[in-house]
Design an enzyme around this catalytic site. Structure first.
Site, PDB file in Angstrom:
ATOM      1  CG  ASP A  96      -0.168  14.493  -0.733  1.00  0.00           C
ATOM      2  OD1 ASP A  96       0.515  15.088   0.105  1.00  0.00           O
ATOM      3  OD2 ASP A  96      -0.048  13.283  -1.006  1.00  0.00           O
ATOM      4  CG  HIS A 145       0.212  11.664   2.075  1.00  0.00           C
ATOM      5  ND1 HIS A 145       1.184  11.734   1.122  1.00  0.00           N
ATOM      6  CD2 HIS A 145       0.737  10.947   3.096  1.00  0.00           C
ATOM      7  CE1 HIS A 145       2.254  11.083   1.530  1.00  0.00           C
ATOM      8  NE2 HIS A 145       2.009  10.583   2.733  1.00  0.00           N
TER       9      HIS A 145
HETATM   10  C1  XUL Z   1       7.968   8.642   4.201  1.00  0.00           C
HETATM   11  C2  XUL Z   1       7.251   7.950   3.120  1.00  0.00           C
HETATM   12  C3  XUL Z   1       5.857   8.371   2.897  1.00  0.00           C
HETATM   13  C4  XUL Z   1       4.915   7.231   2.655  1.00  0.00           C
HETATM   14  C5  XUL Z   1       3.478   7.661   2.588  1.00  0.00           C
HETATM   15  O1  XUL Z   1       9.263   8.221   4.375  1.00  0.00           O
HETATM   16  O2  XUL Z   1       7.799   7.110   2.446  1.00  0.00           O
HETATM   17  O3  XUL Z   1       5.850   9.245   1.829  1.00  0.00           O
HETATM   18  O4  XUL Z   1       5.220   6.576   1.483  1.00  0.00           O
HETATM   19  O5  XUL Z   1       3.075   8.345   3.711  1.00  0.00           O
END
Ligand code: XUL
Ligand code: CO
Length: 438
Positions: free
Chosen positions: A103, A100
């Site tokens: 992150d 992300h």
């Molecule tokens: C949340 C989830 C996230 C997504 C990316 O449940 O799975 O980590 O994979 O935002």
């Protein structure tokens, strides 16, 4: 460069009888399975968030993880995490990572500062990628943590938030593009609702579609070659997430004419939260030609939330890899460990042990699934089970040659029907035998 995980060497294959928790028992990247090296089917990826930023805190307690970057802050912390992350992937032989925006760099005190921090960190990561050959499987944007997203991002009741989310996602697509990301993920975050007493679901869904359309248009504009993925989840954080499951998302995409632009990122624990099996979601994505990528983890049968545990259930990994082989692989998607060590598994070594357990469970699943398919165990049974559709009235039905009146004329002459057993337990026993024998 500084070594972060001191005392842990490159993880090697030790064979299935190895007792070394830091050795692979099944994963041999170059071993040929179903016509490809194992690693090409598995395309393992490290999740930046659970591996590098997750600290073990939960609603009942503080950070528990002991990490080699402890004590650092802000940009220095981000840099240390990045370097440690690439060392971690190199030692495990993992060739991809997923991240992300939030992150990889501190959020800063304004959108402008956040974007500058991101640019700085993207350069650091770019250099680490060049040095190691490790690639980006997918990027995404965290449009759910900050309190501005309390009511959602693209589905917020507040247009200011919609605009902010647009700027944020544009930037996340930009950096994913710069890092050569092979996919870009939209996980619903807080796109959903808590109560219909205050929610205009029609406007929220229309806006969500508008947002996705803007993303598609922007990707075309900057010539982003990655695949867009939506990651279904039925609940959590909101009571009702709009991207409930694969079929709900497909219905939504088709309604708004977006079905050509998105595939699914199927997460095991999200499937079970939706009341499906992991294989169900993979299967429904595959038969609709939208199986894009996998978030590999598992839930807990006794807990009703997204526990994101490392996947160690070989029965599930076998049936998952069965769908992946049937899909002729999953590239440009991969298998991202969206999984976190338990709060009590707080030592850095636990990170390695958990990834090894997950990688081995999927490697074994791949080998078993390949053998099952080679022997056509399920195929032959299923083919025979539907054999009535290859002759007579069955063939006429699937060739769309008959209507209700013709069916009635046929049924009146053939009303003494005999069915055959589905033999579920026999098949479950056969699958068990394949799992035990490998
Ligand atoms: C949340 C989830 C996230 C997504 C990316 O449940 O799975 O980590 O994979 O935002
Ligand atoms: Co996920």
């Amino acid at each position: 460069m500084k070594e972060y995980f001191v005392g842990i060497d490159k993880v090697r294959y030790g064979g299935k009888d190895s007792r070394n928790p830091l050795a692979f028992k099944y994963y041999r990247p170059h071993q040929m399975v179903a016509g490809k090296p194992m690693k090409d089917y598995l395309r393992f990826a490290m999740s930046y968030w659970h591996t590098l930023t997750g600290d073990g805190s939960d609603p009942f307690g503080h950070k528990s993880m002991e990490r080699p970057w402890d004590g650092k802050e802000e940009m220095e912390l981000s840099r240390a995490r990045a370097e440690a992350g690439f060392e971690f992937m190199e030692k495990l032989g993992i060739e991809y990572f997923c991240f992300h925006d939030l992150d990889i760099a501190p959020e800063g005190s304004s959108l402008r500062e956040k974007m500058q921090n991101l640019d700085e960190m993207v350069e650091v990561i770019e250099n680490l990628m060049k040095k190691t050959g490790i690639k980006c499987l997918w990027g995404t944007s965290d449009a759910f943590s900050n309190p501005r997203f309390v009511h959602g991002a693209a589905t917020s009741c507040n247009a200011e938030v919609f605009a902010f989310a647009g700027a944020q996602v544009k930037k996340a697509i930009d950096i994913t593009n710069r890092l050569g990301g092979e996919n870009y993920v939209f996980w619903g975050g807080r796109e959903g609702y808590e109560t219909l007493l205050n929610t205009d679901t029609k406007l929220e869904l229309d806006n969500y579609a508008r947002f996705l359309r803007m993303a598609v248009d922007y990707a075309k504009k900057i010539d982003f070659k990655g695949q867009f993925l939506i990651e279904p989840k039925p609940k959590e954080p909101t009571k009702h997430q709009y991207d409930f499951d694969t079929m709900t998302v497909l219905g939504f995409l088709r309604k708004y004419g977006l079905e050509e632009d998105f595939k699914m990122n199927i997460e095991a624990n999200h499937a079970t939260l939706a009341g499906h099996t992991f294989q169900h979601e993979l299967n429904f994505a595959r038969i609709n030609n939208v199986l894009g990528s996998i978030d590999a983890n598992q839930g807990d049968q006794l807990l009703g939330w997204d526990t994101d545990q490392f996947p160690t259930n070989v029965y599930e990994t076998t049936m998952a890899m069965y769908e992946v082989i049937k899909n002729s692989g999953i590239a440009p998607g991969g298998l991202n460990f969206d999984a976190k060590v338990r709060r009590a598994s707080f030592e850095a070594e636990d990170l390695f042990i958990s990834y090894i357990a997950g990688m081995d469970a999927f490697a074994k699943g791949l080998i078993v699934a390949d053998k099952l398919m080679e022997d056509r165990v399920l195929e032959n049974f299923i083919e025979d089970r539907y054999s009535s559709y290859r002759v007579g009235i069955g063939r006429d039905i699937v060739e769309d040659k008959v209507d209700f009146e013709q069916l009635t004329a046929y049924a009146l002459e053939h009303d003494k029907i005999k069915n055959k057993s589905g033999r579920q337990e026999m098949l479950e026993d056969i699958v068990n035998r394949y799992i035990y024998s490998i």
